[in-house]
Design a protein around this motif. Sequence first.
Motif, PDB file in Angstrom:
ATOM      1  N   MET A 368       1.010  -1.193   0.056  1.00  0.00           N
ATOM      2  CA  MET A 368      -0.091   0.043   0.117  1.00  0.00           C
ATOM      3  C   MET A 368       0.988   1.132  -0.095  1.00  0.00           C
ATOM      4  N   ARG A 369       2.054   1.151   0.900  1.00  0.00           N
ATOM      5  CA  ARG A 369       2.786   2.602   0.878  1.00  0.00           C
ATOM      6  C   ARG A 369       3.403   2.403  -0.330  1.00  0.00           C
ATOM      7  N   ARG A 370       4.095   1.228  -0.666  1.00  0.00           N
ATOM      8  CA  ARG A 370       4.825   1.631  -2.030  1.00  0.00           C
ATOM      9  C   ARG A 370       4.173   1.926  -3.351  1.00  0.00           C
ATOM     10  N   LYS A 371       3.001   1.559  -3.232  1.00  0.00           N
ATOM     11  CA  LYS A 371       2.177   1.872  -4.640  1.00  0.00           C
ATOM     12  C   LYS A 371       1.168   3.396  -4.561  1.00  0.00           C
ATOM     13  N   GLU A 372       1.189   3.567  -3.199  1.00  0.00           N
ATOM     14  CA  GLU A 372       0.310   4.728  -2.658  1.00  0.00           C
ATOM     15  C   GLU A 372      -1.113   4.204  -3.000  1.00  0.00           C
ATOM     16  N   VAL A 373      -1.655   3.132  -2.881  1.00  0.00           N
ATOM     17  CA  VAL A 373      -3.090   2.832  -3.052  1.00  0.00           C
ATOM     18  C   VAL A 373      -3.825   2.712  -1.945  1.00  0.00           C
ATOM     19  N   GLU A 432      -6.023  -2.165  -2.336  1.00  0.00           N
ATOM     20  CA  GLU A 432      -6.739  -1.233  -3.492  1.00  0.00           C
ATOM     21  C   GLU A 432      -8.141  -1.392  -3.241  1.00  0.00           C
ATOM     22  N   THR A 433      -8.603  -1.094  -2.111  1.00  0.00           N
ATOM     23  CA  THR A 433     -10.116  -0.715  -1.944  1.00  0.00           C
ATOM     24  C   THR A 433     -10.259   0.528  -0.809  1.00  0.00           C
ATOM     25  N   THR A 434     -11.060   1.240  -1.167  1.00  0.00           N
ATOM     26  CA  THR A 434     -11.437   2.299  -0.283  1.00  0.00           C
ATOM     27  C   THR A 434     -12.498   1.842   0.909  1.00  0.00           C
ATOM     28  N   ALA A 435     -12.718   2.761   1.927  1.00  0.00           N
ATOM     29  CA  ALA A 435     -13.386   2.071   2.895  1.00  0.00           C
ATOM     30  C   ALA A 435     -15.126   1.928   2.198  1.00  0.00           C
ATOM     31  N   GLU A 436     -15.584   2.756   1.307  1.00  0.00           N
ATOM     32  CA  GLU A 436     -16.699   2.642   0.666  1.00  0.00           C
ATOM     33  C   GLU A 436     -16.964   1.543  -0.021  1.00  0.00           C
ATOM     34  N   GLN A 437     -16.132   1.287  -0.959  1.00  0.00           N
ATOM     35  CA  GLN A 437     -15.699   0.105  -1.667  1.00  0.00           C
ATOM     36  C   GLN A 437     -15.880  -1.241  -0.581  1.00  0.00           C
ATOM     37  N   ALA A 438     -15.250  -1.243   0.303  1.00  0.00           N
ATOM     38  CA  ALA A 438     -15.101  -2.277   1.355  1.00  0.00           C
ATOM     39  C   ALA A 438     -16.391  -2.544   1.860  1.00  0.00           C
ATOM     40  N   ILE A 439     -17.493  -1.569   2.237  1.00  0.00           N
ATOM     41  CA  ILE A 439     -18.540  -1.582   2.779  1.00  0.00           C
ATOM     42  C   ILE A 439     -19.573  -2.432   1.756  1.00  0.00           C
ATOM     43  N   GLU A 440     -19.218  -2.162   0.512  1.00  0.00           N
ATOM     44  CA  GLU A 440     -20.104  -2.855  -0.595  1.00  0.00           C
ATOM     45  C   GLU A 440     -19.614  -4.272  -0.499  1.00  0.00           C
ATOM     46  N   VAL A 441     -18.586  -4.506  -0.537  1.00  0.00           N
ATOM     47  CA  VAL A 441     -17.833  -6.049  -0.710  1.00  0.00           C
ATOM     48  C   VAL A 441     -18.509  -6.872   0.748  1.00  0.00           C
ATOM     49  N   MET A 442     -18.686  -6.191   1.860  1.00  0.00           N
ATOM     50  CA  MET A 442     -19.158  -6.594   2.816  1.00  0.00           C
ATOM     51  C   MET A 442     -20.650  -7.052   3.031  1.00  0.00           C
ATOM     52  N   THR A 443     -21.264  -5.993   2.505  1.00  0.00           N
ATOM     53  CA  THR A 443     -22.878  -6.011   2.157  1.00  0.00           C
ATOM     54  C   THR A 443     -23.025  -7.219   1.250  1.00  0.00           C
ATOM     55  N   ARG A 444     -22.323  -7.296   0.241  1.00  0.00           N
ATOM     56  CA  ARG A 444     -22.508  -8.483  -0.720  1.00  0.00           C
ATOM     57  C   ARG A 444     -22.297  -9.848  -0.123  1.00  0.00           C
ATOM     58  N   LEU A 445     -21.313  -9.727   0.614  1.00  0.00           N
ATOM     59  CA  LEU A 445     -21.224 -11.113   1.433  1.00  0.00           C
ATOM     60  C   LEU A 445     -22.418 -11.221   2.361  1.00  0.00           C
ATOM     61  N   GLN A 446     -23.049 -10.423   2.944  1.00  0.00           N
ATOM     62  CA  GLN A 446     -23.972 -10.642   3.688  1.00  0.00           C
ATOM     63  C   GLN A 446     -25.249 -11.150   2.980  1.00  0.00           C
ATOM     64  N   ARG A 447     -25.428 -10.674   1.853  1.00  0.00           N
ATOM     65  CA  ARG A 447     -26.454 -11.236   0.937  1.00  0.00           C
ATOM     66  C   ARG A 447     -26.324 -12.637   0.645  1.00  0.00           C
ATOM     67  N   SER A 466     -22.244  -9.282  12.076  1.00  0.00           N
ATOM     68  CA  SER A 466     -21.830  -7.473  11.938  1.00  0.00           C
ATOM     69  C   SER A 466     -20.646  -7.453  11.730  1.00  0.00           C
ATOM     70  N   ALA A 467     -20.363  -6.326  11.042  1.00  0.00           N
ATOM     71  CA  ALA A 467     -19.094  -6.141  10.817  1.00  0.00           C
ATOM     72  C   ALA A 467     -18.667  -4.678  11.037  1.00  0.00           C
ATOM     73  N   GLY A 468     -17.457  -4.344  11.104  1.00  0.00           N
ATOM     74  CA  GLY A 468     -16.743  -2.905  10.939  1.00  0.00           C
ATOM     75  C   GLY A 468     -15.725  -2.835  10.050  1.00  0.00           C
ATOM     76  N   VAL A 469     -15.645  -1.715   9.216  1.00  0.00           N
ATOM     77  CA  VAL A 469     -14.729  -1.569   8.223  1.00  0.00           C
ATOM     78  C   VAL A 469     -13.806  -0.188   8.590  1.00  0.00           C
ATOM     79  N   ALA A 470     -12.532  -0.435   8.359  1.00  0.00           N
ATOM     80  CA  ALA A 470     -11.592   0.343   8.608  1.00  0.00           C
ATOM     81  C   ALA A 470     -10.535   0.688   7.312  1.00  0.00           C
ATOM     82  N   GLN A 471     -10.430   1.763   6.648  1.00  0.00           N
ATOM     83  CA  GLN A 471      -9.516   2.029   5.870  1.00  0.00           C
ATOM     84  C   GLN A 471      -8.053   2.517   6.557  1.00  0.00           C
TER      85      GLN A 471
END
Length: 503
Positions: A368-373, A432-447, A466-471
């Motif tokens: 993450m720090r090397r690629k700045e993503v 390479e995932t923002t917090a908003e995108q991670a929330i979408e991933v976890m919501t899809r997993l719940q479905r 239940s899940a918590g997401v942190a960037q």
Amino acid sequence: MNEPTRPSEIAREALRRLAERHLAPTPANYQACYHEIANLPNVAPFPEPQLRQLAGALKARNGEQERLLQEIDAAILRRSWQGVQDGFAGFAAAGGGKPERFVAPSVLPAEFATRLARFVEVVQAALGDGGELLRTGLAELLVQLRGPAPDPAVVQDSLARVAHHASFVAEEQGEIRESLLKLLQLIVANIGELSLDDSWLKGQVDGLLAAIVPPLTLRRLDDMERRLRDVMDKQSRAKARSVAAQQQMREMLTTFIKRLATMNESSANFQERIESTAHKLEQVKTIEDMAPLLQEVVDASRWMAEETSVSRNQLASLQERVLATEAELIQLHLELDNASALARHDPLTDVLNRKGLDEALAREIAAMRRKEVPLSLSLLDIDNFKRLNDRHGHEAGDQALVHLADVARRSIRPTDTLARYGGEEFVIVMPETTAEQAIEVMTRLQRELTRAIFLADKEKVLITFSAGVAQLGADESGHDAIKRADRAMYLAKRAGKNRVMAA
């Protein structure tokens, strides 16, 4: 003739059919033969990287197009062809007007020419020996780009020719890699079939076969390398102890043989002394002459008794050492058998354990720090897990953990990392995932988890989490990010469970 059913047999039959039909060993031809034998639909893989590249090249001119680009990105994430098609169609319709005509400059800007030359050098190194035409084209292009005033039209023509040749070289190299990978899979599978009796080796073979299933990623290969190195280290130490134990057994056997020889020699000596004394007794004339001979018999018997007692004690001690060494050898063989399964994976769910998570997280933070993503992670906890255990038993609870891990593995991307954090808690690391995108991933997993049926005592049980997401912040540690995700997960529990909240 029955069709083959094992993956290794299907792979061999697919290669044979390619040869029989005189087909080129391309990935598409191999896939068609493989799916034909396995009775699977021959569906082309979802081209996520290409679609993302295409979507990234689009520039929004209004708010509607910005919204549609987000929908296209979400559809690609869901691997939805219909969503992608609707998104692109809507984007084109929302553009309106005519695009501005691009007017090429008469001379390429120096900075752009320098960067393009650097890009060509990277492509040249990546393609390697691509043939005379490609080498010549790349060399000419570099000369043009490094000239005093690069002509855009000339550079464009050269670039088109190079791209044409490079496409063939890249396709050929891709097919070669695919063919080499198939051969490697066949070889590894064959080794596994020939080594069924060596369960410790079979564990490594199974792990390697799982690691080289396309699509390959550096993360998966790196994780497999670390696991194998850990297993090899444990097996090396166990083997060294086993060799030492076997040497000790040989030494004890030598001692035993020497002790038997000593006992035999003592017995022969005792017999010789008794026979000599008996011969002397035959010559005795008086009772006075008999007394010293009887004393010799007593002394010889006492000496033999002492020798026998010493030998018996030594043999008893030797027997104890043999039994202890034998038990150690059995334990060492068990360690060799179990070494492959231990490594860095949780034995119940077969996902990474805490140690494996720490290593994977350190690797992803460095990238993450090397690629700045961006890099995000989520900590999830199964809802009402104690109630499930109390009602259906701990075995059902264990199966619920396995069920969630299986559904999560099918739902997350190949680049994501799943680990069991402890108890009923899991962590998913998403590069390479923002917090908003991670929330979408976890919501899809719940479905997906809601759709997947879980049976406990023949009763359908709804598993939620239940899940918590942190960037991760620029200088934040993985441990601190997990703590933030844990606090967000607790808030999700307080808010009614079966929710995802950002830290």
